[in-house]
Design a protein around this motif. Sequence first.
Motif, PDB file in Angstrom:
ATOM      1  N   GLU A 199      21.015   1.215 -29.134  1.00 25.26           N
ATOM      2  CA  GLU A 199      20.519   2.586 -29.172  1.00 25.26           C
ATOM      3  C   GLU A 199      21.426   3.475 -30.012  1.00 25.26           C
ATOM      4  O   GLU A 199      20.944   4.337 -30.751  1.00 25.26           O
ATOM      5  N   MET A 200      22.728   3.298 -29.894  1.00 27.87           N
ATOM      6  CA  MET A 200      23.667   4.075 -30.700  1.00 27.87           C
ATOM      7  C   MET A 200      23.521   3.690 -32.169  1.00 27.87           C
ATOM      8  O   MET A 200      23.678   2.515 -32.523  1.00 27.87           O
ATOM      9  N   ILE A 201      23.177   4.634 -33.000  1.00 24.22           N
ATOM     10  CA  ILE A 201      22.935   4.462 -34.437  1.00 24.22           C
ATOM     11  C   ILE A 201      21.625   3.720 -34.724  1.00 24.22           C
ATOM     12  O   ILE A 201      21.124   3.711 -35.837  1.00 24.22           O
ATOM     13  N   HIS A 202      21.040   3.068 -33.705  1.00 26.42           N
ATOM     14  CA  HIS A 202      19.789   2.313 -33.872  1.00 26.42           C
ATOM     15  C   HIS A 202      19.963   1.122 -34.800  1.00 26.42           C
ATOM     16  O   HIS A 202      19.048   0.755 -35.543  1.00 26.42           O
ATOM     17  N   GLU A 203      21.112   0.481 -34.747  1.00 27.62           N
ATOM     18  CA  GLU A 203      21.299  -0.757 -35.501  1.00 27.62           C
ATOM     19  C   GLU A 203      20.633  -1.919 -34.765  1.00 27.62           C
ATOM     20  O   GLU A 203      20.423  -1.873 -33.550  1.00 27.62           O
ATOM     21  N   VAL A 204      20.344  -2.978 -35.509  1.00 29.81           N
ATOM     22  CA  VAL A 204      19.813  -4.194 -34.913  1.00 29.81           C
ATOM     23  C   VAL A 204      20.654  -5.370 -35.397  1.00 29.81           C
ATOM     24  O   VAL A 204      20.790  -5.597 -36.599  1.00 29.81           O
ATOM     25  N   ARG A 205      21.212  -6.104 -34.469  1.00 29.19           N
ATOM     26  CA  ARG A 205      21.958  -7.312 -34.788  1.00 29.19           C
ATOM     27  C   ARG A 205      20.965  -8.473 -34.924  1.00 29.19           C
ATOM     28  O   ARG A 205      20.222  -8.764 -33.997  1.00 29.19           O
ATOM     29  N   ILE A 206      20.979  -9.145 -36.052  1.00 30.23           N
ATOM     30  CA  ILE A 206      20.110 -10.295 -36.289  1.00 30.23           C
ATOM     31  C   ILE A 206      20.948 -11.567 -36.108  1.00 30.23           C
ATOM     32  O   ILE A 206      21.941 -11.767 -36.816  1.00 30.23           O
ATOM     33  N   ILE A 207      20.543 -12.419 -35.166  1.00 33.28           N
ATOM     34  CA  ILE A 207      21.337 -13.594 -34.797  1.00 33.28           C
ATOM     35  C   ILE A 207      20.478 -14.849 -34.929  1.00 33.28           C
ATOM     36  O   ILE A 207      19.699 -15.186 -34.024  1.00 33.28           O
ATOM     37  N   PRO A 208      20.558 -15.566 -36.050  1.00 30.91           N
ATOM     38  CA  PRO A 208      19.835 -16.831 -36.172  1.00 30.91           C
ATOM     39  C   PRO A 208      20.388 -17.854 -35.185  1.00 30.91           C
ATOM     40  O   PRO A 208      21.598 -17.962 -34.984  1.00 30.91           O
ATOM     41  N   ILE A 219      30.377 -11.947 -48.954  1.00 26.66           N
ATOM     42  CA  ILE A 219      29.493 -10.977 -48.304  1.00 26.66           C
ATOM     43  C   ILE A 219      30.132 -10.498 -47.013  1.00 26.66           C
ATOM     44  O   ILE A 219      30.457 -11.296 -46.138  1.00 26.66           O
ATOM     45  N   ARG A 220      30.303  -9.190 -46.899  1.00 28.98           N
ATOM     46  CA  ARG A 220      30.933  -8.594 -45.718  1.00 28.98           C
ATOM     47  C   ARG A 220      30.045  -7.473 -45.201  1.00 28.98           C
ATOM     48  O   ARG A 220      29.587  -6.627 -45.970  1.00 28.98           O
ATOM     49  N   ASN A 221      29.796  -7.461 -43.911  1.00 29.78           N
ATOM     50  CA  ASN A 221      28.911  -6.470 -43.306  1.00 29.78           C
ATOM     51  C   ASN A 221      29.651  -5.654 -42.250  1.00 29.78           C
ATOM     52  O   ASN A 221      30.611  -6.117 -41.634  1.00 29.78           O
ATOM     53  N   TRP A 222      29.159  -4.426 -42.020  1.00 29.10           N
ATOM     54  CA  TRP A 222      29.768  -3.552 -41.016  1.00 29.10           C
ATOM     55  C   TRP A 222      29.829  -4.229 -39.649  1.00 29.10           C
ATOM     56  O   TRP A 222      30.822  -4.108 -38.941  1.00 29.10           O
ATOM     57  N   ILE A 223      28.734  -4.899 -39.259  1.00 24.80           N
ATOM     58  CA  ILE A 223      28.719  -5.571 -37.956  1.00 24.80           C
ATOM     59  C   ILE A 223      28.755  -7.092 -38.132  1.00 24.80           C
ATOM     60  O   ILE A 223      28.370  -7.839 -37.234  1.00 24.80           O
ATOM     61  N   GLY A 224      29.268  -7.533 -39.255  1.00 24.00           N
ATOM     62  CA  GLY A 224      29.510  -8.943 -39.475  1.00 24.00           C
ATOM     63  C   GLY A 224      28.248  -9.756 -39.680  1.00 24.00           C
ATOM     64  O   GLY A 224      27.142  -9.234 -39.835  1.00 24.00           O
ATOM     65  N   GLU A 225      28.425 -11.064 -39.700  1.00 20.95           N
ATOM     66  CA  GLU A 225      27.335 -12.026 -39.832  1.00 20.95           C
ATOM     67  C   GLU A 225      27.388 -12.946 -38.618  1.00 20.95           C
ATOM     68  O   GLU A 225      28.409 -13.586 -38.355  1.00 20.95           O
ATOM     69  N   SER A 226      26.292 -12.990 -37.863  1.00 16.44           N
ATOM     70  CA  SER A 226      26.273 -13.714 -36.589  1.00 16.44           C
ATOM     71  C   SER A 226      25.473 -15.010 -36.686  1.00 16.44           C
ATOM     72  O   SER A 226      24.477 -15.089 -37.405  1.00 16.44           O
ATOM     73  N   ARG A 227      25.927 -16.001 -35.905  1.00 14.41           N
ATOM     74  CA  ARG A 227      25.189 -17.236 -35.702  1.00 14.41           C
ATOM     75  C   ARG A 227      25.267 -17.569 -34.210  1.00 14.41           C
ATOM     76  O   ARG A 227      26.327 -17.450 -33.604  1.00 14.41           O
ATOM     77  N   GLY A 228      24.133 -17.989 -33.647  1.00 15.88           N
ATOM     78  CA  GLY A 228      24.096 -18.262 -32.224  1.00 15.88           C
ATOM     79  C   GLY A 228      23.607 -19.660 -31.912  1.00 15.88           C
ATOM     80  O   GLY A 228      22.977 -20.322 -32.755  1.00 15.88           O
TER      81      GLY A 228
END
Length: 348
Positions: A199-208, A219-228
């Motif tokens: 909800e804060m900032i309305h970001e969405v974390r995308i986790i393949p 490649i560097r992102n503010w909230i990183g790159e996720s793998r699950g």
Amino acid sequence: MQAKFRIAGAAMAFALTAGAVSLSAQEDLTKLPPIPDDYTPELTEWGEPDLRGRWPIDHLNGLPFQRTEEQGNRVFLNEEELAERQARIDRLAGRYEAEDSEDKIGQGHWVEMGVVNRRTSLLVEPANGRLPEMTEEGKRRSAEMRSSWRREQDFDWLTDFDSWDRCITRGLPASMMPMMYNNGLRIFQAPGLVAIQMEMIHEVRIIPTDGRATVPSQIRNWIGESRGYWEDKNTLVVETDHFRPGPSATNIVTSGSPPENDSPISTEAKLTERFTMTGPDSIIYESHWEDPVIFTAPWGTRLDWKRDSTYEFYEYACHEGNVQPRNYITASRAERAQEAAGNTGSSD
């Protein structure tokens, strides 16, 4: 790999409210009950544990990020501390009605107080529940951070504000911790994919979760790159790196965090999270943060989530109406000009 941040092998479940935890004088306040492992969650149509839903963490607002030094390794409050916390939360929660009675709107209408929690801190790693010391390089980068949260600072341009001030991001791991407002988290799932809306900032974390390779190191992102990936029958494990470094990458800014909230991020930072369903409406969330460039040791948190399908997400129009950077700069320049004029006058 999966077991390395089961904090000291300790069990780490806890009840949400003080009323749900009754500790006798003989019980060890430094121990947490084990995480339940006997729950089998419902599955999605494609056969994965179903975590979908709204999981706001507003009930944890008021639980300090780290402990006081006096609390040592105690993960639970004693009776006196519990009464003090209850009184504090009651007092702060009462500001809303107090303002209404005076026909005013202030912090009472802004700050969302949680329920009383018997835990001493969100931090469970290290054992003292306090952030490890920064490295010398970490201290150097921390001193370079610019933010409206700092107590003493001039403002001249947008580079004097952090990414949260500018409505870009609160960053990780901060975005997964409670704040005074906008504590909504919502999980979506699709085959091979988990998405977490904040909800804060309305970001969405995308986790393949389909085993795909990560992105190139450039490649560097503010909230990183996720793998699950899915572990056992009820746990989602998420590993995140490729964070964008910089002196204004993230501020923790939650109750009980360091005063100036200056926590820079390096390219070596890595976040490992575990989302374990322990019931139809409960998730135990664990995080483990490693950044050897910034901190002398890893640190980790433990939060209990509870589902709330009635929680509403409203528009987070931060950037669109963000006039505060201009106001800070204008006020700061005016203040310094006034001081300079005064100093000039006194020397004549």
